[in-house]
Design a protein around this motif. Structure first.
Motif, short mmCIF file in Angstrom:
data_model
loop_
_atom_site.label_atom_id
_atom_site.label_comp_id
_atom_site.label_asym_id
_atom_site.label_seq_id
_atom_site.Cartn_x
_atom_site.Cartn_y
_atom_site.Cartn_z
N ARG A 114 30.13 56.48 -63.40
CA ARG A 114 30.14 55.01 -63.44
C ARG A 114 29.93 54.48 -64.84
O ARG A 114 29.97 53.27 -65.06
N ILE A 115 29.67 55.37 -65.79
CA ILE A 115 29.38 54.92 -67.15
C ILE A 115 30.56 54.10 -67.68
O ILE A 115 31.71 54.44 -67.44
N ARG A 116 30.25 53.00 -68.36
CA ARG A 116 31.34 52.09 -68.75
C ARG A 116 31.85 52.35 -70.16
O ARG A 116 32.96 51.96 -70.48
N ALA A 117 31.03 52.94 -70.99
CA ALA A 117 31.47 53.17 -72.36
C ALA A 117 32.19 54.50 -72.41
O ALA A 117 31.56 55.55 -72.37
N ARG A 167 32.28 43.01 -63.44
CA ARG A 167 33.10 43.62 -62.40
C ARG A 167 32.80 43.05 -61.01
O ARG A 167 33.47 43.39 -60.05
N ALA A 216 25.08 50.77 -64.09
CA ALA A 216 26.05 50.87 -65.19
C ALA A 216 26.13 49.55 -65.97
O ALA A 216 26.31 49.56 -67.18
N GLU A 247 23.02 49.22 -68.14
CA GLU A 247 23.20 50.07 -69.33
C GLU A 247 24.13 49.39 -70.32
O GLU A 247 23.89 49.41 -71.53
N GLU A 248 25.19 48.79 -69.80
CA GLU A 248 26.16 48.15 -70.68
C GLU A 248 25.52 46.95 -71.40
O GLU A 248 25.75 46.74 -72.60
N ARG A 283 23.47 48.34 -74.13
CA ARG A 283 24.33 48.90 -75.16
C ARG A 283 24.91 47.79 -76.04
O ARG A 283 25.02 47.94 -77.24
#
Lengths: 474, 248
Positions: A432-435, B128, B203, B206-207, B210
Motif C-alpha cells: 500500500r506504500i504510496r511513494a 484516494r 499509507a 505515512e504520505e 513524508r
C-alpha cells in the motif's frame, strides 16, 4: 509424494526460493507465495480474526498447521533427492545470466540475487517429519523415535547429509508433532547441473554462498548428525547447560524440565539451517572448470554478516540512480519482499529471526549507516515467547530511530509473537506504500563484485577458468 | 487550575475558547468538521497540566458566533490566525483534529508567522477517498471503534452548527487539497494516527508525514480516528515528547 509436499513451506530456504523466483518472474510475494493473490484480503481477515482466539487454541492451531504439512515417518525412506532438486529448479525462469548463486540460504543474499537478476540454488532444504509422543523438551527422545527414518533417508540418498535439528526454544510449537530433517546436498544434483549449464554463459561467475556458521552436533551415523538448538535468542551454552533464562522459559511453558536432556555433542558441523557443507565444492569446481565459469566462493562468518553489505550496496545503487536511499525495510526470517523493496526504493536489511541478537544487529547497522527517514519492520511470528525474543517495546525503540516514520508493517502488536495474520499482512500493508520508484534494470555483476570484494565482512576465493578449460563443456 | 471559558471577538465574530493555563507554551486545539471543542476538552484538561492549553470553536460551530454563510476553509484559517494574534499568544503550537488538521495546515502555509509547530491528529482527507460516499463509508466503518460517550457530544455539536454549516464543512474538507500544501509547511509537525482509524489509512498518514519537510509520525495502536477523545493522556504524552524535541 510430490516434492512440493515433502519440503516445508514455512521454512527459510523455501520462503526465500519463492520470493526470489517470483521476483525473477517479475512478481511480488502475496500470501508469502503460497496462494492466489486474489485471496489475500480474505486470508488477512480470516487470520486477523484467528489472532483474537485464546492463546491455547492458537498454539494448537499453529502446531497442527505444521503437523499437517509434515511427511509421515514411514514415507521418509521413499524421498528422492533428485526430485527435490528438480522441484527447486522448476521455480526459476530459464534465462541466460552472467552470474548464479548456489549454497547457503540468506535473506540479504536474496536481495543481492534480485538486484543482479540471478538465481540461487539452495544447498539445504527442510523436510518436516511427523512423529508423536515426544515432549518438546526431550531432544534425546526425539532422536530415538526418528533415528531409523533418518537412516532410511540417507541410505536411499547418498548425495545428502541429514542434519536432524531440535530447537525446543524457537520451534517449540512445531516440534510438538514433528521432527526437523534438514538435508544438505554434498554432491551437486543433476537438476542443478542442468539448470546452471542452461542459464550460465561461458565466462560467467558461479558464486558459492558459504556461511561458515557451525554448531555442536552428535554423530548418529554416516551422513547423519543431530543438532540440539539453533541460532537465535539463546546461546549455544544455554542449550548445553541451561541457565536462568532457560529455566524461566521452561517454567513459563509448564514443562517438567528445567534444562534439556539431549544426546551429548561429539563434534561440530555446519549449522543445520544456514551453514554451508563444503563437500559440495568438489562438484562445483569440476562443473565450473568444465564450462569455463569463474567459481567465486563468498564466505561469511554468520548469516547476518551479509545484511549490512547488501544494504550498503543498495544504498549506493539508489544514490547512483539519483534516489534518496533514506528508507529502510527491515525484514525478518522468511518475510522477504525483493520486488516491493525495489519498487518502494527501500534499502533492505535482513534479520535472521525476531530475537534480541537480530535487533542488536539492526541497531548496529543504524549506528553505522546514520539515520534513515523511514524505517519499516516486517516481523515474523513463531508463536513462542522464547528465550531472547525481542519484545514489541524493544522493536518500538528501534523504529523510533527513524527521523520521520518508523512503522511496523503488517504486525499485530497485541498478538505478537502469536501474530499469524502477519504472514499475509506484511505484503498486504507493504504493497500500500504510496511513494514508489521505477523498477531498475539489473545491476551488472562486475559492479556488484567490485563492491562486495572490498568489504571486510566477506572473504573471497575466486578461481578463474584456465585456458584449457575455457571452452564450454557442451 | 481548571478549565476556563475565554471568548474573543475576531473581526465581528465571537470565537469561543476553553483554556487550561499551564506553565508551558501555548497549544491550541482546533476541532474537526461539524463538531466543536466539546470533544477536545478532556485533551485540553490533560495538556493544561504542562502547557497553556486551548481549544477553540471555529465560527459557525459550538459556542462561537454564526456567520451569515458558512466560512470556506481559508476563511476559517484566517480567523484562527487573527485569533492567535488577538489573544497575543507567542507562536503557539496548533493541534488540528481531523478536518482541523486541514485548517491548521492552511494557517501554517498562508500565515507562516502564526504557529511554531503543528500537531495533526487524524489528518483528513485521503486524496484516494475524496468523495462524499467514500467519506461516509469510512466514517461508518470507523464509528464502532469510537467511544460511545462521544456520540451525544457529536449530536449536540451538529445541532449547534445546523445542517447547512455541517455539510459545508464536509464539502470544504473534500475540496481542499491538503497534499499540495504539506510540502510548504516550514515548521516541525507531528502526525498522529490511531491504529484502527478507518478514515485515515496508514499509507495516507505515512504520505502526509513524508510530504511534510519536518514531519514525524506516531501510530497509536488500537485507537480509532478520534485518538484525542479516546485516549487524551496518550496524545498529550506524544505532544509533550514532540514539543520537548523540537524545543520551540
Amino acid at each position: 509424494m510430490k516434492p512440493g509436499r515433502v519440503v516445508a513451506s514455512f521454512d527459510s530456504a523455501t520462503g526465500m526460493l519463492r520470493a526470489l523466483s517470483r521476483f525473477l518472474h517479475g512478481r511480488d510475494v502475496p500470501l508469502i507465495g503460497q496462494g492466489p493473490p486474489a485471496a489475500e484480503a480474505w486470508a488477512a481477515a480470516l487470520l486477523g480474526a484467528a489472532n483474537r482466539l485464546p492463546r491455547g487454541v492458537k498454539e494448537r492451531a499453529y502446531a497442527a498447521s505444521g503437523w499437517a504439512e509434515a511427511v509421515p515417518l514411514r514415507r521418509v525412506g521413499g524421498i528422492r533427492s533428485g526430485e527435490l532438486a528438480r522441484w527447486v529448479t522448476g521455480h526459476y525462469p530459464r534465462r541466460r545470466s552472467d552470474v548464479a548463486f548456489v549454497g547457503s540460504a540468506n535473506g540479504a543474499m536474496m536481495h543481492l540475487c534480485a538486484a543482479l537478476g540471478a538465481p540461487w540454488l539452495p544447498q539445504t532444504l527442510l523436510i518436516p517429519v511427523r512423529r508423536h509422543g515426544v515432549h518438546p523438551d526431550e531432544p534425546r527422545a526425539d532422536l530415538l523415535r526418528t533415528q531409523e527414518a533418518g537412516q532410511a533417508l540417507v541410505s536411499a540418498n547418498p548425495d545428502l547429509v541429514l542434519h536432524q535439528m531440535h530447537d525446543a526454544n524457537q520451534d517449540r510449537l512445531m516440534i510438538a508433532g514433528m521432527s526437523y530433517f534438514r538435508v544438505k546436498w554434498r554432491r551437486l544434483p543433476a537438476a542443478y547441473r542442468e539448470h546452471l549449464e542452461q542459464t550460465l554463459e561461458s565466462g560467467a561467475t558461479l558464486v558459492v554462498a558459504d556461511c561458515e556458521l557451525r554448531w555442536p552436533v552428535t554423530r548418529v551415523g554416516p551422513r547423519h548428525v543431530f543438532q540440539h538448538g539453533a541460532p537465535g535468542g539463546a546461546t549455544p551454552d544455554e542449550y548445553r547447560h541451561g541457565g536462568p533464562r532457560v529455566a524461566g522459559y521452561l517454567r513459563r511453558y509448564g514443562s517438567p524440565h528445567r534444562r534439556w536432556d539431549y544426546p551429548e555433542a561429539d563434534g561440530e558441523s555446519p549449522e543445520a539451517e544456514w551453514g554451508f557443507e563444503p563437500e559440495l565444492l568438489a562438484d562445483l569446481r569440476e562443473l565450473a572448470a568444465r564450462n569455463g565459469w569463474r567459481l567465486a566462493r563468498m564466505s561469511f562468518a554468520e548469516p547476518e554478516r551479509l545484511s549490512p553489505v547488501v544494504a550498503d550496496l543498495y544504498r549506493e545503487w539508489y544514490r547512483r540512480r539519483g534516489l534518496p536511499a533514506d528508507r529502510l525495510l527491515a525484514e525478518c526470517f522468511l518475510l522477504l519482499e525483493p520486488w516491493w523493496t525495489l519498487r518502494s526504493g527501500s534499502v533492505p536489511y535482513w534479520m535472521v529471526f525476531n530475537s534480541e541478537p537480530s535487533r542488536a544487529s539492526l541497531d548496529a547497522y543504524l549506528d553505522a549507516a546514520g539515520p534513515f527517514e523511514e524505517i519499516r519492520l516486517l516481523l515474523f511470528s513463531h508463536g513462542v515467547e522464547s528465550v531472547g525474543l525481542a519484545t514489541i517495546g524493544q522493536w518500538r525503540e528501534t523504529l523510533a530511530r527513524a527521523t520521520k516514520l518508523g512503522v511496523f508493517t503488517g504486525v499485530d502488536t497485541r498478538a505478537y509473537p502469536r501474530d499469524f495474520a502477519g504472514l499475509v499482512r506484511a505484503h498486504q500493508e507493504l504493497a500500500r506504500i504510496r511513494a514508489t520508484v521505477p523498477m531498475p534494470l539489473p545491476m551488472r555483476w562486475e559492479t556488484a563484485e567490485k563492491f562486495l570484494t572490498d568489504r571486510d565482512e566477506l572473504r573471497w576465493d575466486i578461481e578463474e577458468p584456465t585456458a584449457a578449460d575455457g571452452s564450454p563443456g557442451r | 487550575m481548571s478549565l476556563q471559558r475565554q471568548d474573543h471577538v475576531v473581526g465581528d465574530l465571537k470565537v469561543a475558547g476553553h483554556r487550561r493555563r499551564g506553565p508551558g507554551q501555548a497549544v491550541v486545539c482546533v476541532h474537526g468538521a461539524g463538531v466543536s471543542s466539546r470533544e477536545l476538552l478532556p485533551l485540553v484538561d490533560v495538556l493544561g497540566e504542562r502547557y497553556d492549553a486551548w481549544a477553540i470553536d471555529l465560527p459557525g460551530f459550538g459556542a462561537s458566533g454564526k456567520p451569515d454563510r458558512p466560512l470556506v476553509l481559508p476563511a476559517l484559517a484566517d480567523v484562527v490566525a487573527a485569533w492567535a494574534e488577538r489573544t497575543g499568544l507567542e507562536r503557539p503550537c496548533l493541534l488540528g483534529v481531523s478536518y482541523g488538521c486541514q485548517v491548521v495546515v492552511d494557517v501554517a502555509v498562508r500565515h507562516p508567522e502564526t504557529a511554531a509547530a503543528l500537531v495533526l491528529a487524524g489528518p483528513t482527507v485521503d486524496p484516494r477517498g475524496r468523495s462524499p460516499w467514500r467519506l461516509a463509508a469510512q466514517w461508518l466503518r470507523n464509528a464502532p471503534g469510537e467511544s460511545p460517550r462521544m456520540m451525544p457530544l457529536n449530536v449536540a455539536d451538529y445541532r449547534d452548527a445546523g445542517p447547512r454549516t455541517v455539510l459545508a464543512a464536509f464539502g470544504e474538507s473534500i475540496r481542499d487539497r491538503v497534499e499540495d500544501k504539506l510540502p510548504l509547511v516550514t515548521v516541525p509537525a507531528l502526525v498522529i494516527r490511531g491504529g484502527k482509524d478507518r478514515m485515515v489509512p496508514q499509507a495516507w498518514a505515512e504520505e502526509v508525514t513524508r510530504l511534510l519537510p519536518y514531519g514525524r509520525l506516531e501510530v497509536m495502536d488500537g485507537l480509532p480516528h478520534m485518538t484525542v477523545y479516546r485516549d487524551p493522556r496518550r496524545v498529550a504524552a506524544a505532544v509533550a515528547g514532540f514539543l520537548s524535541e523540537v524545543a520551540v
